[in-house]
Scaffold this active site. Sequence first.
Site, PDB file in Angstrom:
ATOM      1  N   ALA A   6      11.898   9.003  17.592  1.00  0.00           N
ATOM      2  CA  ALA A   6      10.809   8.307  16.907  1.00  0.00           C
ATOM      3  C   ALA A   6       9.660   9.242  16.559  1.00  0.00           C
ATOM      4  CB  ALA A   6      10.283   7.182  17.796  1.00  0.00           C
ATOM      5  N   SER A   7       9.722  10.478  17.016  1.00  0.00           N
ATOM      6  CA  SER A   7       8.590  11.407  16.900  1.00  0.00           C
ATOM      7  C   SER A   7       8.670  12.235  15.625  1.00  0.00           C
ATOM      8  CB  SER A   7       8.597  12.321  18.137  1.00  0.00           C
ATOM      9  OG  SER A   7       8.120  13.613  17.851  1.00  0.00           O
TER      10      SER A   7
END
Lengths: 198, 198
Positions: A6-7
């Site tokens: 998700a980063s």
Amino acid sequence: MWYEFASSYSYLAVMRAQAAADAAGVPLIWRPFLLGPVFLSLGWNDSPFNIYPPKGRYMWRDMQRLCARYGFPFRLPSQFPRSGLLAARVARLGQDQDWIGPFSRAAMQANFGEDRDIGQPEVIAEILTGLGLDADALIAEAEGEAIKQALRDQTDAATAMGLFGAPNFVVGDELFWGNDRLEDALEWAHGGGLKPTA
Amino acid sequence: MWYEFASSYSYLAVMRAQAAADAAGVPLIWRPFLLGPVFLSLGWNDSPFNIYPPKGRYMWRDMQRLCARYGFPFRLPSQFPRSGLLAARVARLGQDQDWIGPFSRAAMQANFGEDRDIGQPEVIAEILTGLGLDADALIAEAEGEAIKQALRDQTDAATAMGLFGAPNFVVGDELFWGNDRLEDALEWAHGGGLKPTA
């Protein structure tokens, strides 16, 4: 390399790491983890890029600039952060397999380069199938209790190591945080230090 | 360059910026500001390196590594953050004078290289005297209402520009945050973009 699907900056690191490590002659070990529990331990219940809007605005502009430099596709995700849970479980299952790099790059690119929802099993299945893998079997195993627990343990290990964001490059006891420190980590792995400048 | 005397990574940037800008043929404009009000606007009443201990531990180790690389003296400050207010007022007064670089480097080095309290007027006076300047006159003017207000205005301008930390390099409308992005900022100033890699 410790990374989270998700980063945003993990996208850049995941796309760059293998080629850079190969060029430096340094072995690369893939370690997916979940940033959510790490952030909770710091008192954040959302991405700091959402909690602190000026940081978020900067990050997206920076991503655009850096993707242009590296030649990586970039589309502003219509949802951020997306759940990286399923992708992380699949990656935990395959972290020492030869498909970990291609899978991680494809899932990251789907999220940040194509605005696709990697939280959906169909998207992950399509990526695995595209790599010639048995998507159904892998997803079933990734969703099994053993891998779920292994990912939890790996995330606990990340917190215990003092990680507070992603991506990270760990060389022995040395932690380098952020996509822009990949080269420093490789240098450290090579010589046990950073080359003096000038 | 927008910097804060209490900021650890600003030490690195302040020490490096003039030589790097000269080598790149890019003019360097010095803009001291206060991070305290910026942090307050983000909900932090202390340095995030103190609020989030894993970030703080990482930062000090990273400072040690990077100072060794750059050849800058480093001593873990016995107080962090120190008040950079007086140093910032003096720097605001001199920001377009030819002593701004030498003064800024000396004050930064006192704080992070020599563990001296730059919040004390004697320390700032000694630095100014060492540069052959009239310390008493400059400190008196820096503590006057005009410069106090000018520094407040400059800090408001920093917040309005979306700054959320330090150091920063601003090139036209482009913001680059962090010591490790100095080279990117200079590249951008040169060609209006970042050179593609590979």
